[in-house]
Design an enzyme around this catalytic site. Structure first.
Site, PDB file in Angstrom:
ATOM      1  N   THR A  82       0.820  -1.220   0.000  1.00 60.27           N
ATOM      2  CA  THR A  82       0.000   0.000   0.000  1.00 60.27           C
ATOM      3  C   THR A  82       0.850   1.264   0.000  1.00 60.27           C
ATOM      4  O   THR A  82       0.356   2.338  -0.359  1.00 60.27           O
ATOM      5  CB  THR A  82      -0.971   0.020   1.185  1.00 60.27           C
ATOM      6  N   ASP A  83       2.110   1.171   0.397  1.00 62.02           N
ATOM      7  CA  ASP A  83       3.023   2.312   0.259  1.00 62.02           C
ATOM      8  C   ASP A  83       3.259   2.651  -1.206  1.00 62.02           C
ATOM      9  O   ASP A  83       3.623   3.785  -1.541  1.00 62.02           O
ATOM     10  CB  ASP A  83       4.378   2.005   0.900  1.00 62.02           C
ATOM     11  N   TYR A  84       3.089   1.670  -2.085  1.00 62.14           N
ATOM     12  CA  TYR A  84       3.355   1.883  -3.500  1.00 62.14           C
ATOM     13  C   TYR A  84       2.105   2.331  -4.245  1.00 62.14           C
ATOM     14  O   TYR A  84       2.190   3.048  -5.242  1.00 62.14           O
ATOM     15  CB  TYR A  84       3.874   0.606  -4.158  1.00 62.14           C
TER      16      TYR A  84
END
Length: 845
Positions: A610-612
């Site tokens: 989800t950071d990406y």
């Protein structure tokens, strides 16, 4: 949430019309704009978008009006049927486009030109048009015309090479749920808003935006694309973690009733959390004091330089394995909140739908389908209340629209065409903005005060920097950004100023070192707030308020300020204070569970998925808030939850639960539609070296023609007539046949042969292969830039390309405090005495 007054119920983009010419490869872009209030018109062929034929289906009734895939990404749009194979259909489309503000399209290379809807035609037809092409590899280059699939695209983008079990084929993120084009589509949505800012504030003109699913998906490698360029050890895959410089980093553990994501990492950014975890382990008798009290600040460096044997790290991991086996997922989540440890459970879609956090934040939207689905078919769902993912962010002034159901095929054809015949709409360009075809960066003059750290926030502000925003990034030596201690490092040397990951995510920003734990620093911060147009922060909720810089305090002083907070779970709710990283958000949002093999534990997408994905949504949110400020002069606050934005990428899987009552399970590299599909081992060779045996090729047969071509290539004409259902039923057998054929073949030669036959195929690329990929080289995606410590370094270039106002990427992320003097003297106009006072107070560190 406080401040939710003066709302614009129509949405910030209510003045804009979008023509959506995409299918399942791009329809997420239109959904984002629809949530922000735009009038989105989806043009479909008489037989309907191909997305309508994608399962699963509501109640298991295979019907184009029941596709959960189509439902997920087409809510709030209007459906118009036009046959673009006829001159009348093309003329109608052109008339709609002539009055539109934005076009999203996902045509194959050359298809738009053949229809008479090419880039040059549309630009002449409507000079104010923002035209976004959502493509597989980009609109030009040696692979622009390649046959593709989600699996092949992920294979090309490095993330697949480092996802999955070490002893099996690499896996794609998303499991059986495609991801590559969703990442490109969400990229395109934010890019269109950046282009809109340029049009509405300066140029009065549109332009073409070229997105590439390969480039967008490569962000999911956490800068492992750069390893070869910076002479770092190539990242290798292990399930639930990564293998770095020969050390197997474990980030997921089995527990009493499933699995949990555990950020057991080291260095200044992780030390306190790891100390808390080991204190708990010791408290319950699983380790001695010496193990508890290891030097967790230096531990990573100790492993790399040999002061700590890798065998000792393996012993500690064994202790944690025994410890976590005694804890349930609920107990571990409770400990994350009460003991401040970096742990979240690996939830399946059922647990996600039942999340008390999402319920508290009123995230889910119940949508009435009763006028389309008169009965539930084989299911037991209520057509009048089908639960969907909701707003991707919370806005205080312009809350996102709660959208209705996806349209029936052609539901709005008559009303749209009658309006078209009655009066030609014009693009909503301000009358005061005269057309000027400038080429300067579109965000030039936008000033951003950046308190983001780790990955998700900095990746978003990096996009703003690429397109001209002046960004001052504030950090402190007393609390180093965690990613300064994460690979890849230049030459594998663990230097905080040598992390290629940090440099990549922070390229183009100015760095100010300031110890915000000291009250005197607040005077400097308020001066910077007075300078800025936008404030970005990713501290834990209440941190900014605790410093006296919360939204209420900022709004009182600067009512025109745009402020955005990005964290795992959002600013409110029982899990709001959950500290952590994208690995944890991905686990608790359901992304880990379906990535893996049916006979094994979940492998999860590589690291912090989800950071990406969330940076694209954050860019859209920031630009939407700036657009509202342009229209009204008012600022606003944006509460961005990584989990809530990311859940849209799991839309069909979540609807499978809320509609059909089923959990989305792991399926290796299989596909719900295509068969056969998989990653198959090839002979050694290529940039990785002749003695490297982790060589694979991804192959997808997306239709009967491609299967017939593959059957002929492998010498099995006797199987060429197998139907799709027969191929699914015999998938194991076909995998064995294909594997036997590929195992002795050179992957590059095989890829060329299959592409020549029109079959979706691509070798699984890690950093060495990616670095010399002709498409990556042609489009200059990896670019050498200046760096204060390294002299030069390599960063990833912009992930989308604007035709008239291109990005500028000239220098890597700042060394700690690199621009402090410049910011204090030039931006804030402090004199020498004032700076000396700050230095004496030890603030500038």
């Amino acid at each position: 949430m406080s401040g939710e007054t003066n709302t614009d119920v129509q949405g910030v983009l209510a003045d804009y019309r979008v023509i959506d010419l995409t299918d399942e490869r791009g329809h997420l872009a239109g959904l984002i704009w629809a949530q922000m209030g735009a009038d989105v018109i989806a043009i479909e062929p008489p037989e309907g978008s191909s997305a309508r034929r994608l399962g699963p289906f509501a109640g298991d009734v295979e019907d184009p009006e029941r596709s959960l895939h189509h439902w997920s990404y087409n809510r709030g749009k209007r459906s118009v049927v036009l046959d673009l194979r006829t001159s009348e259909g093309v003329d109608r489309a052109k008339a709609l486009i002539a009055g539109a503000d934005v076009v999203f399209e996902s045509f194959d290379s050359g298809e738009a030109e053949n229809l008479g809807l090419g880039r040059d035609v549309l630009a002449e037809l409507n000079p104010a048009l923002i035209h976004v092409s959502i493509t597989a590899f980009g609109s030009d280059g040696p692979k622009a015309n390649w046959t593709h699939s989600d699996l092949a695209l992920q294979a090309s983008a490095v993330n697949m090479a480092i996802t999955g079990d070490a002893d099996r084929a690499p896996l794609r993120a998303g499991g059986t749920l495609p991801q590559a084009f969703h990442n490109a589509a969400s990229e395109g949505a934010g890019a269109a808003l950046i282009a809109m800012w340029d049009r509405q504030t300066r140029s009065g003109l549109g332009q073409h935006i070229d997105t590439s699913a390969q480039r967008s998906m490569s962000q999911a490698s956490m800068s492992s694309t750069l390893n070869a360029s910076v002479n770092a050890t190539v990242t290798q895959r292990i399930a639930g973690g990564a293998s770095l410089q020969g050390i197997d980093i474990q980030l997921m553990w089995p527990c009493a009733d499933g699995h949990a994501s555990v950020t057991f990492l080291f260095g200044p950014g992780f030390r306190a959390f790891t100390e808390n975890l080991m204190a708990w382990v010791h408290e319950e008798g699983f380790c001695d004091e010496a193990t508890r009290d290891k030097n967790w600040t230096e531990y990573a460096m100790m492993l790399l330089d040999g002061r700590e044997p890798v065998s000792e790290y393996e012993r500690v991991k064994g202790i944690l394995t025994d410890f976590f086996a005694t804890k349930t997922k609920a107990e571990l989540l409770d400990a994350a909140m009460t003991r401040r440890v970096l742990i979240t459970p690996v939830w399946n879609t059922g647990e996600v739908v039942d999340s008390h956090q999402l319920a508290f934040r009123e995230y889910w939207e119940d949508v009435d389908h009763s006028d389309v689905v008169s009965d539930a078919g084989a299911g037991s769902f209520d057509p009048a209340a089908i639960r969907y993912p909701g707003a991707f962010a919370k806005f205080t002034e312009t809350p996102l629209a709660k959208l209705g159901r996806a349209p029936r095929l052609g539901e709005h054809t008559d009303e749209v065409l009658v309006d078209l015949d009655a009066a030609q709409r014009l693009p909503a360009v301000p009358a005061a903005v005269a057309p000027v075809a400038h080429t300067s960066p579109p965000l030039e003059g936008v000033k951003v005060l950046d308190f983001m750290w780790a990955m998700a926030g900095p990746a978003a502000s990096r996009v703003l920097a690429d397109y001209g925003a002046d960004i001052i990034r504030v950090e402190s030596a007393n609390k180093l950004d965690a990613i300064r201690s994460i690979q890849p490092f230049h030459d594998d040397v663990g230097d905080p100023d040598g992390s290629a990951l940090f440099s990549n995510l922070n390229a183009g920003k100015r760095g100010l070192a300031l110890d915000m734990s000291k009250p005197e620093a607040m005077e400097v911060i308020w001066d910077l707030i007075d300078w800025a147009d936008v404030i970005l922060e990713s501290f834990s909720p209440k941190a900014m308020t605790g410093w006296g810089m919360g939204w209420e305090q900022v709004r009182e002083r600067r009512p025109d300020m745009v402020m955005a907070s990005s964290c795992l779970m959002g600013q409110t709710g029982p899990l709001a204070l959950l500290a952590g990283f994208g690995t944890m958000a991905a686990a608790i949002s359901g992304f880990f569970y379906p990535v893996g093999w049916p006979d094994r534990a979940p492998a999860g997408p590589f690291a912090a998925y989800t950071d990406y994905t969330s940076p694209r949504w954050l860019v859209a949110a920031i630009m939407g808030a700036l657009e509202h400020k342009r229209q009204t002069g008012r600022g606003q606050y944006v509460d961005m939850s990584q989990a809530e934005a990311a859940l849209h990428l799991m839309g069909p899987a979540l609807l499978e639960r809320t509609t059909n009552g089923r959990i989305w399970e792991a399926g290796g590299n299989r596909d719900l539609v295509f068969a056969p599909q998989g990653a198959y081992q090839t002979a050694a060779g290529g940039p990785a070296g002749d003695d490297f045996d982790d060589n694979w090729i991804a192959i997808s047969c997306v239709d009967d023609r491609q299967w017939s071509a593959l059957a002929a290539a492998i010498g099995r004409d006797d199987m060429a007539s197998l139907s799709t259902s027969e191929r699914h039923a015999r998938h194991d057998e076909l995998d064995e046949i294909i594997s036997a054929w590929t195992r002795g073949r050179d992957g590059y030669e095989l890829m060329a042969e299959l592409q020549a036959a029109g079959i979706a195929a691509h070798i699984v690329q890690n950093s060495p292969e990616f670095t010399v990929d002709p498409q990556i080289v042609h489009r200059q995606f990896l670019t050498a830039v200046d760096h204060a410590k390294q002299g030069t370094t390599t960063v990833e270039n912009t992930r989308f390309v604007m035709s008239r106002t291109p990005a500028s990427v000239t220098y890597g992320g700042p060394t700690l405090g690199e621009h402090s003097f410049e910011v204090l003297t030039e931006t804030l106009a402090y004199d020498g005495d004032r700076i000396a006072e700050l230095a004496i107070a030890e603030l500038l560190e």
